[in-house]
Design a protein around this motif. Structure first.
Motif, short mmCIF file in Angstrom:
data_model
loop_
_atom_site.label_atom_id
_atom_site.label_comp_id
_atom_site.label_asym_id
_atom_site.label_seq_id
_atom_site.Cartn_x
_atom_site.Cartn_y
_atom_site.Cartn_z
N UNK A 9 27.88 -105.75 -39.50
CA UNK A 9 28.02 -104.54 -38.68
C UNK A 9 29.38 -104.61 -38.02
N UNK A 10 30.28 -103.72 -38.36
CA UNK A 10 31.62 -103.76 -37.80
C UNK A 10 31.81 -102.65 -36.80
N UNK A 11 32.79 -102.82 -35.93
CA UNK A 11 33.04 -101.83 -34.89
C UNK A 11 33.50 -100.50 -35.50
N UNK A 37 36.98 -97.75 -30.16
CA UNK A 37 37.02 -98.06 -31.58
C UNK A 37 35.80 -97.65 -32.37
N UNK A 38 34.84 -97.00 -31.72
CA UNK A 38 33.62 -96.58 -32.40
C UNK A 38 33.73 -95.16 -32.95
N UNK A 39 32.95 -94.88 -33.96
CA UNK A 39 32.77 -93.52 -34.44
C UNK A 39 31.66 -92.88 -33.62
N UNK A 40 31.80 -91.60 -33.34
CA UNK A 40 30.85 -90.91 -32.46
C UNK A 40 30.30 -89.66 -33.14
N UNK A 41 29.00 -89.47 -32.98
CA UNK A 41 28.35 -88.22 -33.40
C UNK A 41 27.89 -87.49 -32.14
#
Length: 247
Positions: A9-11, A37-41
């Protein structure tokens, strides 16, 4: 699986879903979390949140407001649990502007991992997101270990079955197993190992061999490793070249 083949699981692969009926809050939190650094929904209602959760298994953290039109944050968490396929790994947290302690009790009973008071302290949120991320990673590791144990148990069971004389071996190699007729180094192999070696010599893949012999592909891999070690042959190609014709 999920998170781009589940592990590691990567950032940059774990996605965070933010659910709140106030667009400005969603926008601000999304901007902050993306900077980490995260993707957001982003979702402005629970209907869109449920749909996004089902469609995107890279969503591993859900941050939801407590009080929204339609479903509450706790009810949303319950619906996510109902919709999630078996084995899906994710964590949830709730934030609210209410000071009602009953909200906290309901959230904890629903299995929510974290709880924030509005306005959300961004430093606390950053630390919380990291904790949730770590929990998901730990769950992934534990799931992988359980799967490896299950695969090993199945492989050992397949290998043990050949020691039971009343159980027939499917499509065993036709080569004689007499020590006097099998040349070195193949005289060191068991009946099932000979069967696997013969099918390797025919150019079959591990998957094809597993289908031919009625064993798991992991068991085939174990046999191949044993055969190469016992015959002191370096690879499958060399094994196929030096394997004698069956008599």
């Amino acid at each position: 699986m999920s998170f781009s083949t589940l592990f590691p699981v990567g950032i940059n692969t774990l996605r965070i879903m933010i659910v709140d009926d106030e667009p400005i809050i969603v926008e601000e939190l999304a901007e902050f979390i993306e900077a980490l650094g995260y993707q957001v929904t982003p979702c402005h209602n629970t209907r869109d949140a449920l749909q996004a959760f089902q469609q995107d298994e890279d969503i591993g953290i859900v941050l939801s407001d407590m009080h929204m039109p339609g479903l509450t944050g706790v009810q949303l968490v319950g619906e996510l649990a109902r919709l999630a396929r078996p084995g899906r790994l994710y964590e949830t947290a709730i934030f609210t502007g209410s000071t009602d302690k009953q909200d906290v009790i309901l959230a904890l009973r629903a299995g929510v991992s974290d709880y924030y008071q509005k306005p959300v302290n961004l430093q606390e949120l950053q630390a919380g997101v990291q904790r949730l991320h770590d929990r998901v990673e730990q769950k992934v590791r534990e799931q992988q270990i359980r799967q490896q144990i299950q695969d090993l148990a199945a492989s050992l069971n397949d290998m043990h079955s050949e020691l039971i004389p009343t159980m027939p071996v499917k499509n065993v190699a036709q080569m004689s197993t007499s020590a006097d007729t099998i040349p070195e180094p193949f005289d060191k192999l068991s009946r099932r190992q000979l069967a696997v070696a013969q099918l390797i010599a025919k150019g079959m893949t591990n998957y094809q061999i597993s289908c031919e012999l009625g064993i798991t592909e992991n068991t085939v891999k174990l046999y191949v490793s044993q055969i190469l070690r016992l015959t002191r042959v370096h690879n499958r190609t060399q094994l196929a070249l030096c394997y004698p014709s069956s008599g």
